[in-house]
Design an enzyme around this catalytic site. Structure first.
Site, PDB file in Angstrom:
ATOM      1  N   SER A 241      29.093  25.191  13.707  1.00 38.27           N
ATOM      2  CA  SER A 241      29.896  25.298  14.789  1.00 38.27           C
ATOM      3  C   SER A 241      30.254  27.045  14.520  1.00 38.27           C
ATOM      4  CB  SER A 241      31.309  24.708  14.865  1.00 38.27           C
ATOM      5  OG  SER A 241      31.987  25.133  15.951  1.00 38.27           O
TER       6      SER A 241
ATOM      7  N   GLU B  25      23.363  18.464  21.806  1.00 33.73           N
ATOM      8  CA  GLU B  25      23.500  19.839  21.896  1.00 33.73           C
ATOM      9  C   GLU B  25      22.590  20.764  21.516  1.00 33.73           C
ATOM     10  OE1 GLU B  25      27.238  20.644  20.016  1.00 33.73           O
ATOM     11  OE2 GLU B  25      26.179  21.249  18.008  1.00 33.73           O
TER      12      GLU B  25
ATOM     13  N   HIS C 144      28.740  17.088  18.226  1.00 34.28           N
ATOM     14  CA  HIS C 144      29.012  18.498  17.471  1.00 34.28           C
ATOM     15  C   HIS C 144      28.880  18.254  16.076  1.00 34.28           C
ATOM     16  CE1 HIS C 144      29.569  22.477  17.337  1.00 34.28           C
ATOM     17  NE2 HIS C 144      30.681  22.486  16.689  1.00 34.28           N
TER      18      HIS C 144
END
Length: 478
Positions: free
Chosen positions: A311, A395, A423
Site C-alpha cells: 500500500s 488490483e 488489498h
C-alpha cells in the site's frame, strides 16, 4: 453522532475517524463524537469535542456531562489531542463520574498514556508504554485489554486502575512463543529534514558473529505492537532476523498538515500534500535519516539494503528507488503502483477524478512531467532495482505500467498474482507462500543464505533469478 461506536470497541478510533472524514467530505458541521455508550447507569456521559469544528486536524478535548446536565471540559494538555495524537478510548470506572482514557502521545505518537480523570480536576497519569493496547473494556476498577509488545504477540491482560496501572496476564494464546529465540528489538528516535519526529524499530539477529556485516531490509509502514510482518503482514521480521538480516521496521510520520497544525478541510489539505509530492518527500526524508542512523553502526552493510512495502509502503519504495538512486539493491511490494497511466486511466474514471482532486498530475500532456519524482516508468531503467511484486488479483491491473516498464527494459522483475485476494491478502496458504518468496528474494539479491528450516529452497526460483542477474551483469555500462 452517527457512525461512532463505543470507546470500548476495537473499532472505536477508526470508526470515529471515518465518521469525521465522511462529515468533512459532506461539509457537515461536526463538533463532537461520543466516546462512551449512552445511558450510563451513573447518569454521566463523555464526548470528545472538536475545538475547531469542520477542521480535519482540529484539536480535540474531553467534555463530561453530569447527571444534572452540567458540562465540564478538560483543558489540561493531557486531555487535548488531534487526529494523530488523539484519545483512543475512554471508560467510566467503578466510581461514578470518574473516567479512564488512553491517549496516543510521546515521540512521534509512539507511546500510549493511561489516565484517570475526575471532571473538575486535572487528569492523573497511571502509566506510559510503548506497548500496543487494543480492544479495551472497562471492568470496574480494571481495564481488560489485548496487549502486545515488539517481541511478544497479542495476549489478554488487565490494568489495575487503583494500583498505578499494574498489569496481570489473563490469557496467553501462544505460551510456547517464549521459548523461541528472537532477535533483539531497539526503538530508535530521530527527526527528518523538516524537524518532524520519526521513529522505527531495529531488529537484529539472535546471534551476530564478531566483525559480521549484516544486510538490511526495510519493512513498513507502522511499527507498533508486535513486530510481525509490517503493514499487510508480508515480511516476517523475526524470520528475517533468524536468517542473518537486520530489519528496520519503519513508522511513516504523520502527514505534513499534522506537523504544521493546518486547520483546513480535507479537500483543501490533500492538494497541499501532493503539490510537488511534498508529503512523499517528507516520508522519504524520515526514512533516509532513519537509515543513516542505522548505518552509523559498524555491523550493517551499506551495500546490501533492500526495501519492502504494501500500500503506502509500496509508494515509499517507488519514491526511494528514484530519489536515492543505487541505495536499495532489491525491492519487494505487496501492491503496486502509483503511475500516471495506471492511476489515472487503468484505475477508472472515479479514481482519476478523486486523485485529480487530491492534486495528482494528469497522465499526459502539460503538467504530466510532475510524475518524474514518483513514477519508475518515466525514469531511467538504471533506477529499477530488482523488484518482486506479489499482488492481489483484484488490483493487479494498476501494477501493469511498472511491470511493463521493467520487462521492456529487461530489468529484474517477477510478478505473482494471488486469486480471490484484495488489498491485503488473508488466505493462509497465500500468506505462507508470500513469506517464503520474500525471504528467498532478498536472500538471493542481498547475498544472504536462507536456512531450509525457515523456508524450503526452490531451485526454479534460483534458476529464474540467476538468469535475470546474468542479463543485468552483461549489460554494457552507460
Amino acid at each position: 453522532m452517527p457512525g461512532c461506536v463505543p470507546a470500548g470497541s476495537f473499532a472505536h478510533f477508526y470508526s470515529c475517524h471515518a465518521a469525521i472524514l465522511a462529515a468533512v467530505r459532506q461539509k457537515i458541521h461536526l463538533s463532537y463524537c461520543p466516546i462512551l455508550p449512552g445511558h450510563l447507569s451513573s447518569g454521566w456521559s463523555l464526548v470528545k469535542t472538536q475545538c475547531q469544528p469542520g477542521s480535519y486536524n482540529s484539536p480535540t478535548r474531553l467534555v463530561a456531562t453530569s447527571p444534572s446536565g452540567k458540562a465540564l471540559a478538560c483543558d489540561h494538555p493531557d486531555c487535548l489531542g488531534n487526529l494523530f495524537f488523539d484519545i483512543e478510548g475512554a471508560w467510566e470506572t467503578d466510581r461514578p463520574g470518574e473516567f479512564a482514557f488512553l491517549k496516543r502521545e510521546g515521540w512521534g505518537g509512539s507511546m500510549l498514556g493511561l489516565f484517570l480523570w475526575q471532571p473538575g480536576h486535572p487528569p492523573h497519569r497511571l502509566l506510559t508504554t510503548e506497548d500496543l493496547l487494543v480492544g479495551c473494556e472497562g471492568l470496574g476498577q480494571r481495564l481488560v485489554c489485548a496487549r502486545e509488545s515488539a517481541r511478544q504477540p497479542r495476549h489478554l491482560m488487565t490494568l489495575d486502575l487503583r494500583d498505578h496501572g499494574r498489569s496481570r496476564t489473563l490469557f496467553d494464546p501462544n505460551p510456547d512463543f517464549q521459548r523461541i529465540a528472537l532477535g533483539s528489538a531497539q526503538r530508535l528516535h530521530w527527526r527528518n529534514d523538516r524537524g518532524q519526529e520519526s521513529y522505527g524499530d531495529l531488529v537484529l539477529p539472535p546471534r551476530i558473529k564478531p566483525g559480521q556485516k549484516l544486510p538490511l531490509v526495510i519493512v513498513q509502514y507502522v511499527t507498533r505492537g508486535f513486530l510481525r510482518g509490517g503493514t499487510g503482514d508480508e515480511y516476517p521480521i523475526q524470520l528475517f532476523a533468524r536468517n542473518g538480516f537486520a530489519v528496520l521496521s519503519f513508522q511513516k510520520p504523520a502527514p505534513l498538515f499534522a506537523a504544521e497544525g493546518n486547520d483546513g478541510t480535507l479537500a483543501a489539505i490533500l492538494p497541499r500534500l501532493n503539490s510537488n509530492w511534498d508529503d512523499r518527500r517528507d516520508i522519504h526524508s524520515s526514512l533516509m535519516v532513519g537509515i543513516r542512523s542505522v548505518l552509523a553502526r559498524s555491523d550493517i552493510d551499506p551495500d546490501r539494503i533492500g526495501i519492502s512495502g504494501v500500500s503506502d509502503g509500496s509508494t515509499t519504495m517507488q519514491f526511494g528507488l528514484i530519489n536515492s538512486p543505487g541505495l536499495f539493491k532489491a525491492a519487494s511490494v505487496g501492491s503496486c503502483c502509483v503511475d500516471p497511466t495506471a492511476m489515472m486511466i487503468y484505475g477508472g474514471s472515479g479514481l482519476a477524478h478523486e486523485r485529480t482532486a487530491w492534486g495528482y498530475p494528469p497522465a499526459s500532456g502539460p503538467g504530466s512531467e510532475a510524475w518524474k519524482p514518483l513514477s519508475l516508468p518515466v525514469n531511467s531503467p538504471e533506477l529499477m532495482a530488482p523488484l518482486l511484486m506479489q499482488l492481489a488479483d483484484n488490483e493487479f491491473l494498476v501494477a501493469m505500467e511498472t511491470l511493463a516498464a521493467y520487462q521492456r527494459n529487461k530489468r529484474p522483475v517477477e510478478a505473482r498474482i494471488f486469486p480471490q485476494e484484495f488489498h491485503l491478502k488473508v488466505q493462509p496458504e497465500h500468506r505462507l507462500n508470500i513469506y517464503c518468496r520474500n525471504l528467498r528474494w532478498f536472500g538471493f539479491w542481498l547475498d544472504q543464505p536462507i536456512a531450509s528450516v525457515s523456508c524450503p529452497p526452490d531451485a526454479r526460483d534460483v534458476e529464474r533469478w540467476s538468469a535475470m542477474k546474468a542479463i543485468v551483469n552483461n549489460r554494457p555500462s552507460s
